[in-house]
Design a protein around this motif. Structure first.
Motif: not given
Length: 187
Positions: A163-165, A153-159
């Motif tokens: 990548l997608t702006k 979840l942290a990787a998705v939230m911060f990553g």
């Protein structure tokens, strides 16, 4: 006596909770534990449920605790008590907004309260994360599945933003966490 305790406990939460629901969680925790209304694990689960259901977390928690302690009248009383201060404070603020909001000392107070609220929210988040991922009473204190879900979840939230702006929607994170929970805990 339970009705007086519910009213007084949640009136205090409503009076002294600044910074929204996440800033109120430490105060809610103190009140519900002082009366013995819910366990630490139960509160953590209710915070998770309250986040994923419509409505403010404070109201959802007050309604649940009131209901669990004194049925529907308790739920109504606790909800009323937690909302009463904000109702009157909003009326007072709206009446005084034009007069006081532009004053330098009011601006200084608001600038001073903001970091404190940010710190409360951060401390609450870290506390919930630690309690969800680490238990000192079990033979294996670190819950690998919970840590893995939190890391994803942290990787998705911060990553996602680089990548997608765009920021990831909280709804998307809730749905992703539900799916990850099903995948990690159903096998």
């Amino acid at each position: 006596m339970i009705y007086v305790d519910l009213f007084w406990g949640f009136l205090r939460v409503g009076l002294f909770a600044f910074g929204g629901a996440y800033g109120a969680i430490p105060l809610i925790r103190e009140v519900v534990f002082s009366y013995g209304w819910i366990s630490e694990e139960g509160l953590t689960q209710m915070i998770a449920v309250s986040e994923s259901t419509p409505g403010p977390i404070m109201v959802n928690l007050a309604t649940y605790i009131g209901s669990s302690q004194a049925g529907i009248p308790g739920a109504m009383l606790a909800t009323f008590a937690v909302l009463l201060p904000s109702f009157f404070i909003t009326l007072l603020v709206m009446a005084a907004l034009k007069t006081f909001f532009e004053k330098p000392y009011v601006q200084a107070i608001l600038r001073g309260v903001t970091p404190a609220i940010t710190g409360l929210i951060l401390a609450t988040g870290i506390s919930v994360l630690i309690k969800g991922c680490v238990t000192f009473t079990n033979p294996q204190p670190i819950h690998i599945r919970a840590v893995t879900i939190a890391a994803i979840l942290a990787a998705v939230m911060f990553g996602a933003k680089p990548l997608t702006k765009k920021k990831v929607s909280p709804i998307a994170l809730i749905l992703l966490s539900a799916c990850l929970g099903i995948v990690f805990y159903s096998f």
